[in-house]
Write a protein that holds these residues in place. Sequence first.
Motif, mmCIF file in Angstrom:
data_model
loop_
_atom_site.group_PDB
_atom_site.id
_atom_site.type_symbol
_atom_site.label_atom_id
_atom_site.label_comp_id
_atom_site.label_asym_id
_atom_site.label_seq_id
_atom_site.Cartn_x
_atom_site.Cartn_y
_atom_site.Cartn_z
ATOM 1 N N VAL A 66 -12.676 -18.105 31.181
ATOM 2 C CA VAL A 66 -13.875 -18.654 30.566
ATOM 3 C C VAL A 66 -13.716 -18.617 29.053
ATOM 4 O O VAL A 66 -13.127 -17.687 28.500
ATOM 5 N N VAL A 67 -14.227 -19.651 28.402
ATOM 6 C CA VAL A 67 -14.225 -19.743 26.940
ATOM 7 C C VAL A 67 -15.659 -19.562 26.463
ATOM 8 O O VAL A 67 -16.561 -20.261 26.927
ATOM 9 N N ILE A 68 -15.879 -18.628 25.553
ATOM 10 C CA ILE A 68 -17.212 -18.407 24.993
ATOM 11 C C ILE A 68 -17.355 -19.272 23.752
ATOM 12 O O ILE A 68 -16.637 -19.090 22.776
ATOM 13 N N ASN A 92 -11.218 -15.559 24.852
ATOM 14 C CA ASN A 92 -11.096 -16.994 24.586
ATOM 15 C C ASN A 92 -12.399 -17.494 23.963
ATOM 16 O O ASN A 92 -13.477 -17.309 24.540
ATOM 17 N N PHE A 93 -12.285 -18.115 22.786
ATOM 18 C CA PHE A 93 -13.471 -18.491 22.028
ATOM 19 C C PHE A 93 -13.375 -19.919 21.514
ATOM 20 O O PHE A 93 -12.276 -20.459 21.342
ATOM 21 N N ASP A 94 -14.545 -20.496 21.254
ATOM 22 C CA ASP A 94 -14.596 -21.852 20.708
ATOM 23 C C ASP A 94 -15.721 -21.909 19.685
ATOM 24 O O ASP A 94 -16.795 -21.321 19.895
ATOM 25 N N LEU A 95 -15.487 -22.585 18.580
ATOM 26 C CA LEU A 95 -16.496 -22.781 17.547
ATOM 27 C C LEU A 95 -17.098 -24.164 17.700
ATOM 28 O O LEU A 95 -16.382 -25.168 17.658
ATOM 29 N N ASN A 96 -18.416 -24.228 17.874
ATOM 30 C CA ASN A 96 -19.092 -25.502 18.039
ATOM 31 C C ASN A 96 -19.328 -26.164 16.687
ATOM 32 O O ASN A 96 -20.089 -25.668 15.858
ATOM 33 N N CYS A 97 -18.658 -27.283 16.473
ATOM 34 C CA CYS A 97 -18.864 -28.100 15.273
ATOM 35 C C CYS A 97 -19.162 -29.540 15.685
ATOM 36 O O CYS A 97 -18.862 -30.480 14.944
ATOM 37 N N GLY A 98 -19.743 -29.687 16.885
ATOM 38 C CA GLY A 98 -19.990 -31.028 17.392
ATOM 39 C C GLY A 98 -21.408 -31.301 17.824
ATOM 40 O O GLY A 98 -21.779 -32.459 18.023
ATOM 41 N N CYS A 99 -22.233 -30.253 17.960
ATOM 42 C CA CYS A 99 -23.605 -30.465 18.419
ATOM 43 C C CYS A 99 -24.396 -31.203 17.348
ATOM 44 O O CYS A 99 -24.427 -30.798 16.190
ATOM 45 N N GLN A 133 -7.620 -9.169 17.781
ATOM 46 C CA GLN A 133 -7.777 -7.741 18.029
ATOM 47 C C GLN A 133 -7.926 -7.415 19.508
ATOM 48 O O GLN A 133 -7.937 -6.247 19.889
ATOM 49 N N HIS A 134 -8.058 -8.429 20.341
ATOM 50 C CA HIS A 134 -8.095 -8.175 21.783
ATOM 51 C C HIS A 134 -6.755 -7.575 22.202
ATOM 52 O O HIS A 134 -5.699 -8.045 21.753
ATOM 53 N N PRO A 135 -6.749 -6.553 23.043
ATOM 54 C CA PRO A 135 -5.487 -5.899 23.430
ATOM 55 C C PRO A 135 -4.443 -6.847 23.991
ATOM 56 O O PRO A 135 -3.236 -6.636 23.805
ATOM 57 N N ASP A 136 -4.888 -7.905 24.676
ATOM 58 C CA ASP A 136 -3.954 -8.877 25.249
ATOM 59 C C ASP A 136 -3.826 -10.130 24.400
ATOM 60 O O ASP A 136 -3.197 -11.106 24.816
ATOM 61 N N GLY A 137 -4.411 -10.100 23.208
ATOM 62 C CA GLY A 137 -4.368 -11.272 22.338
ATOM 63 C C GLY A 137 -5.480 -12.243 22.682
ATOM 64 O O GLY A 137 -5.756 -12.491 23.853
ATOM 65 N N GLY A 138 -6.139 -12.756 21.647
ATOM 66 C CA GLY A 138 -7.221 -13.709 21.860
ATOM 67 C C GLY A 138 -6.827 -15.089 21.379
ATOM 68 O O GLY A 138 -5.843 -15.253 20.653
ATOM 69 N N ARG A 139 -7.610 -16.076 21.808
ATOM 70 C CA ARG A 139 -7.338 -17.453 21.390
ATOM 71 C C ARG A 139 -8.631 -18.118 20.960
ATOM 72 O O ARG A 139 -9.706 -17.815 21.475
ATOM 73 N N GLU A 163 -5.129 -25.954 12.280
ATOM 74 C CA GLU A 163 -3.815 -25.578 12.817
ATOM 75 C C GLU A 163 -3.127 -24.576 11.889
ATOM 76 O O GLU A 163 -2.528 -23.591 12.364
ATOM 77 N N ASP A 164 -3.242 -24.785 10.594
ATOM 78 C CA ASP A 164 -2.568 -23.919 9.622
ATOM 79 C C ASP A 164 -3.085 -22.478 9.666
ATOM 80 O O ASP A 164 -2.335 -21.539 9.362
ATOM 81 N N ILE A 165 -4.351 -22.287 10.011
ATOM 82 C CA ILE A 165 -4.899 -20.924 10.012
ATOM 83 C C ILE A 165 -4.765 -20.250 11.383
ATOM 84 O O ILE A 165 -5.234 -19.124 11.569
ATOM 85 N N GLY A 166 -4.145 -20.934 12.351
ATOM 86 C CA GLY A 166 -3.874 -20.294 13.626
ATOM 87 C C GLY A 166 -4.795 -20.641 14.768
ATOM 88 O O GLY A 166 -4.745 -19.996 15.831
ATOM 89 N N VAL A 167 -5.645 -21.663 14.610
ATOM 90 C CA VAL A 167 -6.469 -22.126 15.726
ATOM 91 C C VAL A 167 -5.536 -22.641 16.819
ATOM 92 O O VAL A 167 -4.542 -23.317 16.537
ATOM 93 N N ASN A 168 -5.853 -22.311 18.071
ATOM 94 C CA ASN A 168 -4.932 -22.582 19.180
ATOM 95 C C ASN A 168 -5.072 -23.955 19.806
ATOM 96 O O ASN A 168 -4.122 -24.469 20.399
ATOM 97 N N TRP A 169 -6.250 -24.547 19.739
ATOM 98 C CA TRP A 169 -6.457 -25.897 20.263
ATOM 99 C C TRP A 169 -7.684 -26.503 19.584
ATOM 100 O O TRP A 169 -8.496 -25.794 19.000
#
Length: 337
Positions: A66-68, A92-99, A133-139, A163-169
Amino acid sequence: MTTFEITPDSPWLAPLAGYSDLPFRLLCRSHGAGVTCSEMVSVKGLSFKNSGTRRLLNTCPDDEPVVIQIFGAEPQYFPETMEKLVSMGFRNFDLNCGCAVRKVMKSGSGVALMRDVGLLVRIAGIMVEKAAQHPDGGRVGVKFRLGPEYGDETYLDLAPRLEDIGVNWVTMHPRYGKQLFRGDADWNKLRKLKDTVSIPVIASGDLYTARDGVRCIEETGVDGVMFARGAMFDPTIFDRFRALRAGREMPPLDGTLLAEVVRQHIKFTKDYEGDGRSFRKIRSIIPRYAKGLEGIRALRGRLNQCASWEDLETAASEIETMKKADRISTPVDDNCL
């Protein structure tokens, strides 16, 4: 929390305000959704421990991956909130910039955040840092539109910086903010975005049917598709998409199949929430699944009279005998897709 691979054959459920709660995510996952997204969660609401906001984070072991999706425009609230989410096990996280809903944009959030690309990138950077900082790595992903105003091609500047700052998708709904859901989504811009960045690109917008999803991938070369309105009317759209991609046949979307979908949704809602609020919510959602079947108006009347979960299940069984009419997916413009 499980991670995932982004592939054309693993369709996503979009973050749908008012719809993509835990029961609906589990329903869609049972019908082939590879990744599901939460309803968008207010960073400020989490920071102030709003009970309604916390409800949006309900999850269970079967709700993976699940992506929060979170939203907000004030960077000072993001570090603590992200740390809290990571401590809860989310990765797993997502930033809303579309609403483009007015009340979200008034706070500077949603697509309004695209008016200040520097601020947007700064916030996304905080998310990337804290997710790590997630023990298994976050995205972290970011969902956006073409730009806030008609003609603004903000996405072309924004995506490489993310992309340059490390966003995964990145996920793009190829309409402008001012456009809301009017006109057609410009899939040509998806191909342009795909040519601009090397991280995965997920497509959103005008994916009403499984065939739309297949066609979008073939025409744009994106790495995945995200179903929103299509899933609201037909949660089996994910299985149908996978079947089309594999050259397999799917059963017809008739009363028998829809009745089973409704029974599943009722069960998930009863088992994982089961309160009066969730009862009223599922009662209002059921007619959406029966859209295009004869007798929908009478069914809606009977549903409104249901007073128990058993009544709902009895009413849902009526869908099984309803004849199919021409089924048309009607756009919905009150959700953040």
